[in-house]
Design a protein around this motif. Sequence first.
Motif, PDB file in Angstrom:
ATOM      1  N   THR A 209       0.926  -1.148   0.055  1.00 25.56           N
ATOM      2  CA  THR A 209      -0.611  -0.029  -0.151  1.00 25.56           C
ATOM      3  C   THR A 209       0.931   1.121  -0.034  1.00 25.56           C
ATOM      4  O   THR A 209       0.160   2.336  -0.599  1.00 25.56           O
ATOM      5  CB  THR A 209      -1.143  -0.340   0.881  1.00 25.56           C
ATOM      6  OG1 THR A 209      -1.943  -1.013   0.781  1.00 25.56           O
ATOM      7  CG2 THR A 209      -1.811   1.674   0.740  1.00 25.56           C
ATOM      8  N   GLY A 210       2.378   1.331   0.750  1.00 26.68           N
ATOM      9  CA  GLY A 210       3.066   2.369   1.030  1.00 26.68           C
ATOM     10  C   GLY A 210       3.282   2.578  -0.334  1.00 26.68           C
ATOM     11  O   GLY A 210       3.577   4.002  -1.123  1.00 26.68           O
ATOM     12  N   LYS A 211       4.119   1.832  -1.250  1.00 23.51           N
ATOM     13  CA  LYS A 211       4.317   1.559  -1.930  1.00 23.51           C
ATOM     14  C   LYS A 211       3.531   2.567  -3.060  1.00 23.51           C
ATOM     15  O   LYS A 211       4.233   3.482  -4.643  1.00 23.51           O
ATOM     16  CB  LYS A 211       5.037   0.027  -2.511  1.00 23.51           C
ATOM     17  CG  LYS A 211       6.049   0.316  -4.235  1.00 23.51           C
ATOM     18  CD  LYS A 211       6.770  -0.892  -4.388  1.00 23.51           C
ATOM     19  CE  LYS A 211       7.389  -1.219  -5.770  1.00 23.51           C
ATOM     20  NZ  LYS A 211       7.988  -2.636  -5.839  1.00 23.51           N
ATOM     21  N   GLY A 212       2.773   1.637  -3.044  1.00 23.41           N
ATOM     22  CA  GLY A 212       1.911   2.442  -4.016  1.00 23.41           C
ATOM     23  C   GLY A 212       0.753   3.853  -3.947  1.00 23.41           C
ATOM     24  O   GLY A 212       0.214   4.656  -5.091  1.00 23.41           O
ATOM     25  N   ALA A 213       0.752   3.838  -3.388  1.00 22.42           N
ATOM     26  CA  ALA A 213       0.465   5.485  -2.965  1.00 22.42           C
ATOM     27  C   ALA A 213       1.289   6.326  -3.157  1.00 22.42           C
ATOM     28  O   ALA A 213       2.672   6.307  -3.134  1.00 22.42           O
ATOM     29  CB  ALA A 213      -0.011   5.407  -1.444  1.00 22.42           C
ATOM     30  N   PRO A 214       0.822   7.724  -3.267  1.00 21.78           N
ATOM     31  CA  PRO A 214       1.808   8.678  -3.497  1.00 21.78           C
ATOM     32  C   PRO A 214       2.374   8.876  -2.240  1.00 21.78           C
ATOM     33  O   PRO A 214       1.391   8.991  -1.443  1.00 21.78           O
ATOM     34  CB  PRO A 214       0.663   9.874  -4.560  1.00 21.78           C
ATOM     35  CG  PRO A 214      -0.195   9.750  -3.629  1.00 21.78           C
ATOM     36  CD  PRO A 214      -0.363   7.941  -3.856  1.00 21.78           C
ATOM     37  N   ARG A 215       3.598   9.965  -2.257  1.00 25.22           N
ATOM     38  CA  ARG A 215       3.811  10.329  -1.229  1.00 25.22           C
ATOM     39  C   ARG A 215       3.139  11.317  -0.154  1.00 25.22           C
ATOM     40  O   ARG A 215       3.326  12.103  -0.517  1.00 25.22           O
ATOM     41  CB  ARG A 215       5.152  10.698  -0.859  1.00 25.22           C
ATOM     42  CG  ARG A 215       6.811   9.419  -1.804  1.00 25.22           C
ATOM     43  CD  ARG A 215       7.717  10.092  -1.691  1.00 25.22           C
ATOM     44  NE  ARG A 215       9.308   8.784  -2.035  1.00 25.22           N
ATOM     45  CZ  ARG A 215       9.806   9.026  -3.029  1.00 25.22           C
ATOM     46  NH1 ARG A 215       9.817   9.810  -4.079  1.00 25.22           N
ATOM     47  NH2 ARG A 215      10.514   7.694  -3.843  1.00 25.22           N
ATOM     48  N   LEU A 216       3.188  11.162   0.919  1.00 28.90           N
ATOM     49  CA  LEU A 216       1.971  11.732   2.151  1.00 28.90           C
ATOM     50  C   LEU A 216       3.513  12.998   2.218  1.00 28.90           C
ATOM     51  O   LEU A 216       2.558  13.924   2.611  1.00 28.90           O
ATOM     52  CB  LEU A 216       1.829  10.980   2.653  1.00 28.90           C
ATOM     53  CG  LEU A 216       0.805   9.750   2.650  1.00 28.90           C
ATOM     54  CD1 LEU A 216       0.392   8.928   3.696  1.00 28.90           C
ATOM     55  CD2 LEU A 216      -0.096   9.975   1.719  1.00 28.90           C
TER      56      LEU A 216
END
Length: 273
Positions: A209-216
């Motif tokens: 999930t972290g890899k697929g999400a834009p950097r917060l």
Amino acid sequence: MITTALEYAPDGTVLRHPDRPQPKYSLPKAVGHFRNLMRDKEDTSEVFKIFEALPSKNFMPRVRSLMLSDWGEKLRASEPNLPDILDDHAELRKTPKGSVAHAYCDFMEREGLTAAGLVAESDALGRPKYNDLVQWFGDRSRDTHDLFHVLTGYGRDALGEQCVLLFTYGQSPSHGHLLIGYAGALNIKKSLARSNAPVLGAARQAQRTGKGAPRLIEQSIRELLAMDLHEARAMLKIPEPSVYRECHRIWREEGIDPYDMLASENTPEAVAA
């Protein structure tokens, strides 16, 4: 002696202060600090030492890419200090019900946390600070930790904390997040050896999930806080943490409290482990 030309933002702030020590990668040191952490899980200074011993070679490129960009300049101008924004619950509560801001306030008040408290905990370690863009980037990474909990749906239970670490690894890979996240998950699995909960599956899902999400860290936190929580998760490509939820469901069926692992661990198998 090799010297590197200093880089500056348009306002004159140096990217990396020349006095800032160059990090040195040392897996043996990291493992030693991890063992110390396992002996005293309340000693958070060991966590920072693990990260310092395992610097990411991609850290400075990430800092440079954001901080020397026009968008980075706008973020620094509009959000110079996140704790001032995050701890102003009266202002955050003015957003519509169902917003990220309301969910964040509910989470922090329920857990008895403040963004300023995390800053104080970090400052108590006595690490030197430098007036550079690396400092601002690092502080922003620290200050968004609890917001990560809210946006991802991972709680502050033992597994939830490991999942947030591995979500963070997916966002900004560093061996520190990887070591602590998976070692912590393995420790949970070992401590609850008879449980059927898919602990490692939850950890892997968090990393994906972290890899697929834009950097917060690169998002406008003010804008995120004003958004509907479900809409924000959809925009950030953060799905329901289904495997983590399944772990909680199974543990409760097995008579295990996910938020009180110590009580659950007091079994012959756990003591032997």
